[in-house]
Design a protein around this motif. Structure first.
Motif, PDB file in Angstrom:
ATOM      1  N   LEU A 168       0.755  -1.229  -0.004  1.00  0.00           N
ATOM      2  CA  LEU A 168       0.034  -0.056   0.100  1.00  0.00           C
ATOM      3  C   LEU A 168       0.950   1.323   0.025  1.00  0.00           C
ATOM      4  CD1 LEU A 168      -3.183   0.265  -0.097  1.00  0.00           C
ATOM      5  CD2 LEU A 168      -2.904   0.539   2.410  1.00  0.00           C
ATOM      6  N   GLU A 171       2.054   2.154  -3.548  1.00  0.00           N
ATOM      7  CA  GLU A 171       1.053   2.651  -4.257  1.00  0.00           C
ATOM      8  C   GLU A 171       0.396   3.943  -3.941  1.00  0.00           C
ATOM      9  OE1 GLU A 171      -2.412  -0.034  -4.139  1.00  0.00           O
ATOM     10  OE2 GLU A 171      -4.096   1.932  -4.163  1.00  0.00           O
ATOM     11  N   THR A 174       3.542   6.429  -5.129  1.00  0.00           N
ATOM     12  CA  THR A 174       3.212   6.889  -6.385  1.00  0.00           C
ATOM     13  C   THR A 174       2.168   7.957  -6.533  1.00  0.00           C
ATOM     14  OG1 THR A 174       3.713   4.644  -6.928  1.00  0.00           O
ATOM     15  CG2 THR A 174       3.230   6.012  -8.866  1.00  0.00           C
ATOM     16  N   GLU A 175       0.925   7.752  -5.990  1.00  0.00           N
ATOM     17  CA  GLU A 175      -0.033   8.172  -6.055  1.00  0.00           C
ATOM     18  C   GLU A 175       0.065   9.991  -5.546  1.00  0.00           C
ATOM     19  OE1 GLU A 175      -4.550   7.582  -5.049  1.00  0.00           O
ATOM     20  OE2 GLU A 175      -3.397   5.985  -5.712  1.00  0.00           O
TER      21      GLU A 175
END
Lengths: 349, 286
Positions: A168, A171, A174-175
């Motif tokens: 997580l 992820e 990156t976001e």
């Protein structure tokens, strides 16, 4: 939008000096990561910028305004906390709207801005839920949305991803980068995770023992560490340090000689595991391999150079066995020379 | 308290259905025994209170209520002074709740959030107020109350009851506020709240369950307290103090009625605030 000037800030907790004369300039719209091991003062520095802690000496200037003596709410910034600090008694919508409501924004304005922040962080489908019903990752999104909703000039983040599990975290990282790039907010991001700092930041300030050891772009910090600490802290495996003696600008290791910067005798040769190549002709720095760990993308070799522990990264296809002695070559420009007495890099312009 | 409760719906509830029958049996027997322990005496007091003179003396007792009437209760309430004493009790207990929360919660907050010189001594001192026996304090207190003009008023009684309830109020709220992460407040400050606004908007809603428990505690302490109330009043007695005086010379069914009236408000009060005893929002402490 605003720049941040941290001007000779000192913080004492009783007799313990948490920050020793720290100065740092963060440009408008820049993303700076404060990176360091726990207890290095990075969180203290962030809390001083936020106004949650009062500095013993020094100034904090945000957007040309000296905010040193102001309470947090008057500093015009937003913050994301390590444990999210999403209010459990408010719905996600109310959480995101909190800052806007405090600014007495109109209902329509609140709705519009909350929805935009929610869409940015992909939390629009559970705006009417309570945080207790959300996962850690979702709560973190709410915390970020709450911070972005007020369109802050300055965004402070205190280890925002450290409570998430590894997948997580990747992820969200990156976001986060995409979202913040779009928002263009001046951001200070505290972390002890070097991959986070390297991946996210425009510049990294490496902190240790209440001081900033080095400030620079991720690549600068990685390739040319200013101190022994920075070299050892950044990179996986960390930089190898081999104690050598420099005589008349020359260092002898095994049967080869390397030119070294003048100025001192006891030096340490900083060599990144990835920068060393295994010489086919057998001439180079002798490296006694003790353990070979195939990591998939590379081979991690642990062994010794001149009797000193070193870790070297080799291509996955190399055939090297434990117990072998191999010769290592390295581009002289990618070597770091550390003065053993001061711990600082020498011979660099 | 609150954390374990908050997790119960998620993990505890489904598991309860899967309990092996023996354990389930034990659980339910325990529950029934506990309920009986509390409810059966109350039930008999109620029977006595509503059964009238004949009901009280009937033997063997019937478990089921027969020829109930509110007449004995009304008679009891019509006894000179009972209604007035009831009102005094409500006033004293209500004021005790207000004072203990208003004084105790800020003290608890200070203990939880700030470090200051003498903090531990202060904490001990708070408890030490309970070390003086009321019996010793009673006489000087009576004298000074007469001087100040607080003697024989429910307000005066409530002050003494506040002294009794305050240490617990301060210490309970302290642990309550310690259970609310500081980050919630800090987040509120960063997003534009003053300290006071942050307290009202963020800390208070999260603290409500614990504050309700503190309020119950203060209410019950005041409602049940006899000694100070008896000494500091003559005509304006609280119900407990008044009943103590008159019940010894009353028929048995009046005593039951008195007992019943003593029990009911506490039960109702607890029932009214029970919602806040559970963490309404899922968590109060992380």
């Amino acid at each position: 939008m605003a720049d941040i000037v941290i001007d000779h800030v000192v913080k004492d907790f009783g007799t313990f000096q948490a920050l020793q004369d720290v100065s740092l300039v963060v440009e408008d719209g820049e993303f700076v990561a404060l990176l360091g091991p726990s207890g290095c003062g990075k969180t203290t520095l962030l809390r001083i910028i936020a106004g949650l802690e009062t500095q013993t000496a020094g100034r904090v200037v945000i957007g040309g305004r000296d905010v040193s003596g102001l309470t947090p709410r008057k500093r015009g910034l937003a913050m994301v906390f390590q444990n999210y600090a999403v209010f459990p008694h408010m719905t996600v919508f109310e959480n995101v709207a909190f800052g806007l409501r405090m600014q007495k924004a109109s209902t329509a304005d609140v709705k519009r801005k909350v929805e935009r922040a929610a869409a940015l962080l992909h939390i629009d489908s559970y705006l009417d839920r309570y945080p207790a019903k959300l996962s850690g990752g979702q709560r973190q999104r709410v915390a970020v949305a709450r911070a972005l909703a007020v369109e802050p000039a300055v965004l402070l983040m205190d280890e925002p991803l450290s409570n998430l599990d590894a997948l997580l975290r990747l992820e969200m990282r990156t976001e986060l980068k995409a979202v913040l790039r779009e928002a263009g907010t001046t951001t200070i991001y505290v972390t002890h995770d070097q991959t986070e700092a390297m991946g996210l930041a425009d510049r990294i300030a490496v902190m240790y023992g209440g001081k900033i050891e080095q400030i620079g772009s991720p690549l600068e910090i990685y390739a040319t560490p200013a101190t022994r600490f920075v070299g050892g802290f950044i990179g996986s495996p960390p930089m190898n340090f081999i104690k050598v003696r420099c005589e008349q600008g020359i260092v002898r290791i095994g049967n080869i000689t390397l030119p070294c910067p003048a100025g001192c005798e006891d030096m340490e040769l900083g060599l990144r595991g990835e920068d060393a190549m295994i010489a086919a002709d057998g001439s180079g720095i002798p490296f006694d391999v003790r353990v070979v760990e195939p990591m998939g993308s590379h081979l991690l070799l642990t062994g010794s150079i001149n009797g000193q522990l070193a870790r070297i990264v080799a291509p996955p296809t190399a055939t090297i066995n434990a117990g072998e002695r191999v010769a290592l070559k390295a581009d002289p420009s990618r070597l770091t020379w550390i003065d053993s007495n001061t711990g600082r890099a020498v011979g660099r312009a | 308290m609150t954390t374990s409760l908050s997790q119960a719906p998620a993990s505890g509830a489904p598991r309860a259905y899967m309990l092996p029958s023996a354990r389930r049996f034990l659980l339910w027997t325990g529950l029934v025994a506990l309920l009986a322990w509390v409810l059966v005496p109350i039930y008999f007091v109620a029977l006595g209170a509503f059964g009238g003179r004949t009901g009280v003396f009937r033997w063997p007792k019937s478990i089921w209520p027969s020829d109930l009437s509110v007449a004995p209760m009304m008679q009891f309430l019509n006894i000179e002074g009972v209604f007035n004493a009831l009102m005094n009790s409500f006033i004293a207990a209500g004021l005790t709740v207000v004072f203990s929360i208003l004084l105790g919660a800020p003290a608890g907050y200070a203990l939880a959030r700030y470090t200051f010189r003498g903090q531990n001594a202060y904490r001990l001192l708070v408890l030490l107020t309970r070390a003086f026996p009321l019996a010793i304090l009673a006489l000087p207190l009576t004298v000074s109350f007469i001087r100040i003009g607080l003697y024989d008023t429910p307000f005066g009684v409530s002050l003494i009851h506040t002294v009794l309830a305050l240490p617990f109020a301060a210490l309970v709220t302290q642990s309550l506020f310690m259970g609310i992460p500081r980050e919630y407040e800090e987040a509120a400050w960063v997003f534009g709240c003053t300290r006071f606004q942050a307290f009202v908007k963020v800390v208070l809603p999260l603290a409500l369950p614990g504050l309700a428990a503190t309020a119950i505690f203060a209410f019950v302490i005041s409602w049940n307290e006899v000694f100070a109330a008896s000494i500091l009043t003559v005509r304006e007695r609280t119900l407990t103090a008044y009943l103590l005086k008159i019940l010894s010379e009353s028929p048995l069914h009046y005593r039951f009625a008195g007992g019943f009236i003593l029990i009911i408000p506490s039960v109702l009060f607890i029932f009214a605030v029970r919602r806040y005893l559970f963490a309404v929002w899922g968590i109060a402490s992380k």
